[in-house]
Design an enzyme around this catalytic site. Structure first.
Site, PDB file in Angstrom:
ATOM      1  N   ASP A  33      38.201  51.548  46.706  1.00 40.51           N
ATOM      2  CA  ASP A  33      39.444  51.699  47.224  1.00 40.51           C
ATOM      3  C   ASP A  33      39.554  52.940  47.962  1.00 40.51           C
ATOM      4  O   ASP A  33      39.053  54.063  47.798  1.00 40.51           O
ATOM      5  CB  ASP A  33      40.325  51.617  45.831  1.00 40.51           C
ATOM      6  CG  ASP A  33      41.898  51.564  46.146  1.00 40.51           C
ATOM      7  OD1 ASP A  33      42.298  50.958  47.325  1.00 40.51           O
ATOM      8  OD2 ASP A  33      42.686  51.823  45.284  1.00 40.51           O
ATOM      9  N   ASN A  81      43.908  40.278  49.159  1.00 38.54           N
ATOM     10  CA  ASN A  81      43.453  40.678  50.505  1.00 38.54           C
ATOM     11  C   ASN A  81      43.677  39.780  51.819  1.00 38.54           C
ATOM     12  O   ASN A  81      43.649  40.054  52.925  1.00 38.54           O
ATOM     13  CB  ASN A  81      41.941  41.357  50.846  1.00 38.54           C
ATOM     14  CG  ASN A  81      41.942  42.685  50.063  1.00 38.54           C
ATOM     15  OD1 ASN A  81      40.909  42.864  49.214  1.00 38.54           O
ATOM     16  ND2 ASN A  81      43.251  43.295  49.584  1.00 38.54           N
TER      17      ASN A  81
END
Length: 253
Positions: A33, A81
């Site tokens: 991340d 995503n």
């Protein structure tokens, strides 16, 4: 060499020297991340951030080899995503495809896809399948590349697979309900046959799983690191292992 770099290397060596490899986690899950925020802070583009994050993967796997880790699961692309704008998603998929090819060509890792292939573009599916086939016999670290992955999706797919399997055998819903247990579902997960993660690392300072390995992480230890993934250093990795080794895992007892 700058003084800061020298001090960092000496500190990393000191931390590593005090690690007990026998207490190292055998399976580490990593939520990669912070690529976009790293790029923004560095004055770069989103694509440059994703590329910098991809470049970090082989380095991190090298650290895992040095510390006797056997399985690594890398969350590279979530199901959420896939909803990103096309002008960001397409370059990201290109980077993921190139990274997976690179892992396969390296020769040190056994690549395994975890995720829903059907929701990915055909080219990405092909790259993932070819990487898995090409590294099938490799004896090194098993690298799970989580692409098109979501924890809820995984459990849904596992239950669907279980129902179809028993339907093909002629098992009724009532009969299946009577015998159903945890192991039945575990046998249909993307990671079936693998040990559950001992340690889950998330970079960028976020302290949540966001759906990562919901089933498998029931007894995992978590380590949340403030640094963005592209800036993740060996000393950050070693600190995570040191923190893990210092914990007393009770498994509910």
């Amino acid at each position: 060499m700058k003084l800061r770099d020298l001090v960092y290397r000496l500190y990393a060596r000191r931390v590593e020297g005090r690690l007990d490899h026998a207490a190292s986690p055998k399976h580490i899950g990593v939520i990669l991340d912070g690529n976009r925020r790293w790029a923004k802070a560095s004055g770069g583009t989103t694509e440059q951030g994703h590329q910098a994050g991809a470049d970090k993967i082989s380095e991190m796997l090298g650290w895992c080899t040095e510390t006797d880790v056997e399985v690594v699961t890398l969350w590279m692309l979530s199901t959420d995503n896939l909803d990103r704008p096309e002008d960001e998603l397409r370059p990201l998929l290109n980077i993921i495809e190139n990274t997976v090819r690179g892992l396969a060509e390296d020769g040190r890792w056994r690549v395994h896809h975890v995720g829903n292939l059907d929701i990915l573009p055909a080219r990405t599916q092909t790259v993932l399948k070819e990487a898995e086939q090409a590294t099938h016999g490799v004896k090194g670290i098993l690298v799970n590349v989580a692409v098109g992955y979501g924890g809820r999706q995984e459990i849904t797919d596992a239950v669907r697979s279980l129902l179809l399997e028993h339907a093909a055998k002629g098992t009724s819903i009532e009969e299946l309900a009577e015998i159903l247990d945890i192991d039945h579902i575990a046998e249909h997960l993307y990671t079936r046959g693998q040990p559950d993660p001992d340690l889950v690392i998330r970079t960028s300072g976020e302290q949540r799983l966001s759906g990562f390995m919901l089933w498998q992480s029931a007894h995992s230890e978590y380590y949340f690191c403030e640094v963005f993934w592209p800036a993740f250093r060996k000393v950050d990795f070693l600190r995570a292992l040191r923190d893990y080794a210092a914990r007393h895992r009770r498994y509910g007892t």
